[in-house]
Motif scaffolding. Structure first.
Motif, PDB file in Angstrom:
ATOM      1  N   THR A   1      -4.154   4.007  -5.188  1.00 33.70           N
ATOM      2  CA  THR A   1      -3.643   5.351  -4.903  1.00 33.70           C
ATOM      3  C   THR A   1      -2.123   5.367  -4.795  1.00 33.70           C
ATOM      4  N   ASP A   2      -1.549   4.410  -4.052  1.00 30.04           N
ATOM      5  CA  ASP A   2      -0.100   4.360  -3.897  1.00 30.04           C
ATOM      6  C   ASP A   2       0.586   4.084  -5.226  1.00 30.04           C
ATOM      7  N   TRP A   3      -0.002   3.212  -6.037  1.00 33.94           N
ATOM      8  CA  TRP A   3       0.595   2.897  -7.342  1.00 33.94           C
ATOM      9  C   TRP A   3       0.624   4.134  -8.247  1.00 33.94           C
TER      10      TRP A   3
ATOM     11  N   CYS B   1       2.782  -6.818  -4.723  1.00 32.36           N
ATOM     12  CA  CYS B   1       3.307  -5.849  -5.693  1.00 32.36           C
ATOM     13  C   CYS B   1       4.029  -6.564  -6.834  1.00 32.36           C
TER      14      CYS B   1
ATOM     15  N   TYR C   1      -4.484  -0.816  -3.572  1.00 27.77           N
ATOM     16  CA  TYR C   1      -3.180  -0.487  -4.133  1.00 27.77           C
ATOM     17  C   TYR C   1      -3.210   0.707  -5.078  1.00 27.77           C
TER      18      TYR C   1
ATOM     19  N   ILE D   1       6.565   3.825   3.750  1.00 29.94           N
ATOM     20  CA  ILE D   1       5.679   4.469   2.774  1.00 29.94           C
ATOM     21  C   ILE D   1       5.591   3.554   1.550  1.00 29.94           C
ATOM     22  N   LYS D   2       4.410   3.048   1.297  1.00 29.96           N
ATOM     23  CA  LYS D   2       4.284   1.941   0.342  1.00 29.96           C
ATOM     24  C   LYS D   2       4.565   2.339  -1.098  1.00 29.96           C
ATOM     25  N   LYS D   3       4.300   3.575  -1.454  1.00 31.32           N
ATOM     26  CA  LYS D   3       4.551   3.986  -2.843  1.00 31.32           C
ATOM     27  C   LYS D   3       6.042   3.937  -3.175  1.00 31.32           C
ATOM     28  N   GLU D   4       6.889   3.999  -2.165  1.00 29.81           N
ATOM     29  CA  GLU D   4       8.330   3.963  -2.420  1.00 29.81           C
ATOM     30  C   GLU D   4       8.759   2.586  -2.917  1.00 29.81           C
TER      31      GLU D   4
ATOM     32  N   LYS E   1       0.804   7.191  -7.308  1.00 28.35           N
ATOM     33  CA  LYS E   1       1.736   8.181  -6.775  1.00 28.35           C
ATOM     34  C   LYS E   1       3.198   7.751  -6.918  1.00 28.35           C
ATOM     35  N   SER E   2       3.435   6.470  -7.116  1.00 31.52           N
ATOM     36  CA  SER E   2       4.816   5.957  -7.116  1.00 31.52           C
ATOM     37  C   SER E   2       5.572   6.378  -8.364  1.00 31.52           C
TER      38      SER E   2
END
Length: 411
Positions: free
Chosen positions: A401-403, A253, A399, A198-201, A405-406
């Motif tokens: 949306t994941d950023w 990242c 990037y 899961i990329k946001k992690e 949410k992180s």
């Protein structure tokens, strides 16, 4: 040529690449004992998973080649010290070798071993590509009295590592643990290994770096295609991000957070030759760890009996009748030969591409065949972003949306 074929392009302007470029110095701004590492090193493989003669042959080979051997999560043992090769001590979720009676982290036991001269770096194992979010497994048949003592576990019973660490539960706590190990080792390089899921992690870890100012000295990125002798088949086949995508993502990242210059990236997962290494460098890695290539040098024939204690060549068997087949002196020279020839091939390939330093490879130089008559560079297929992009108002769409949410306080 079939779709999916990867290739690079040569240059008429051939360069001569200095042998000095076969090394890379690991150590960020908070490191007091940086380590000059080869671009190719021996990936994490534990004693127990491998036989004592296999570990000894790899360690002596590491000494001859001037490279490091990663201990794997099974603990730092006398076999890893036998050949006087450089070591990266890997600390897994079981904390073997620095484990309390309750299974937690033992600070005193860690400091005693970590400050040995042979130990050049410390790697916290968060996850492994072939079995992400699944603890290590050593079948009871392979848990001898010696291994039971090393790991502080019962003899003859399955050794099951937890899937996650007890010392940290979020990115901020991970960085605190990194700082703790850095202090205990008087500034040796400290890093972590993970497979990307899961990329946001992972982005949360980047946010924690920005908040705390604590940076790992290196990050080892393992691909989902990485191998192991013990993992559920569905984990091996269907869980995790493939290595090329993973290393490009981590690189991006760090670039997007203006952190890339502080951290060495190490790629692992099915790297066996100089082209594979060139591709990883082009996607953002600084160096690679190799497991199966070095296993071949000491006799592995991929019999797929790693978990049975009946490996026919003795590489993964703890039965003395089997592992004595490994001639340590002879196999260590094979380790040295493989490293030397692969490095030489890398430097030659780099020069033929018109590049004078392996660190200067870019994704523009590696091409992927889409269909007959059409290819794209990896720069076109992966989303490379500009420095500071994740800190800007115009975050790259791949990037964004994941950023958002992180979080630094939660995985």
């Amino acid at each position: 040529t079939d779709p999916g074929y990867l290739y690079t392009q040569h240059s008429i302007n051939v360069k001569k690449v200095s042998p000095e470029h076969a090394f890379f110095v690991v150590g960020g701004p908070q490191c007091k004992q940086p380590y000059r590492a080869s671009l190719i090193n021996i990936s994490a493989m534990s004693y127990g998973a491998l036989s004592r003669n296999a570990v000894r042959a790899l360690n002596l080979g590491a000494k001859l080649a001037g490279i490091y051997q990663n201990t794997g999560e099974g603990g730092l043992t006398e076999h890893h010290l036998s050949g006087k090769g450089d070591l990266v001590w890997q600390i897994g979720t079981g904390y073997f070798g620095c484990r309390t009676a309750e299974g937690g982290f033992d600070e005193r036991a860690f400091a005693e071993k970590a400050n040995m001269d042979a130990v050049k770096m410390i790697e916290i194992k968060i996850s492994q590509g072939a079995k992400p979010s699944h603890g290590g497994v050593l079948p009871g048949d392979k848990v001898s009295a010696e291994i039971a003592e090393i790991r502080s576990i019962p003899e003859g019973k399955d050794c099951l590592s937890p899937p996650d660490h007890s010392t940290f539960n979020n990115p901020l706590e991970l960085l605190s643990f990194i700082q703790q190990l850095r202090d205990l080792t008087h500034g040796k390089p400290i890093g972590f290994k993970l497979a990307i899921g899961i990329k946001k992690e992972f982005m949360g870890i980047c946010k924690a770096m920005l908040e705390t100012g604590i940076y790992p000295d290196f990050i080892t990125v393992d691909g989902a295609e990485g191998g192991t002798g013990a993992a559920p088949l569905v984990f091996t086949n269907r869980l995790g991000v493939p290595g090329d995508e993973a290393i490009a993502f981590v690189h991006n990242c760090l670039v997007g957070c203006n952190l890339r210059q502080h951290i060495t990236l190490i790629a692992s997962g099915k790297v066996t030759n100089s082209f594979h290494l060139t591709k990883k460098l082009a996607l953002g890695a600084n160096m690679v760890n190799i497991a199966r290539g070095f296993l071949f040098t000491i006799g592995c024939i991929q019999a797929i009996k790693c978990n049975t204690n009946h490996c026919p060549t003795g590489v993964t068997s703890n039965d003395p009748k089997r592992y004595r087949a490994i001639n340590i002196q002879q196999k260590s020279q094979h380790v040295n030969n493989f490293h030397r020839s692969t490095i030489q091939a890398l430097l030659e390939l780099t020069g033929a591409m018109g590049v004078d330093d392996p660190q200067a490879h870019t994704a523009d130089n590696i091409h992927y065949r889409i269909n007959e008559g059409e290819s794209k560079s990896l720069a076109e297929l992966f989303h490379f972003i500009e420095p500071g992009n994740l800190l800007s108002q115009e975050i790259h769409a791949a990037y964004r949306t994941d950023w958002q949410k992180s979080r630094s306080d939660a995985f």
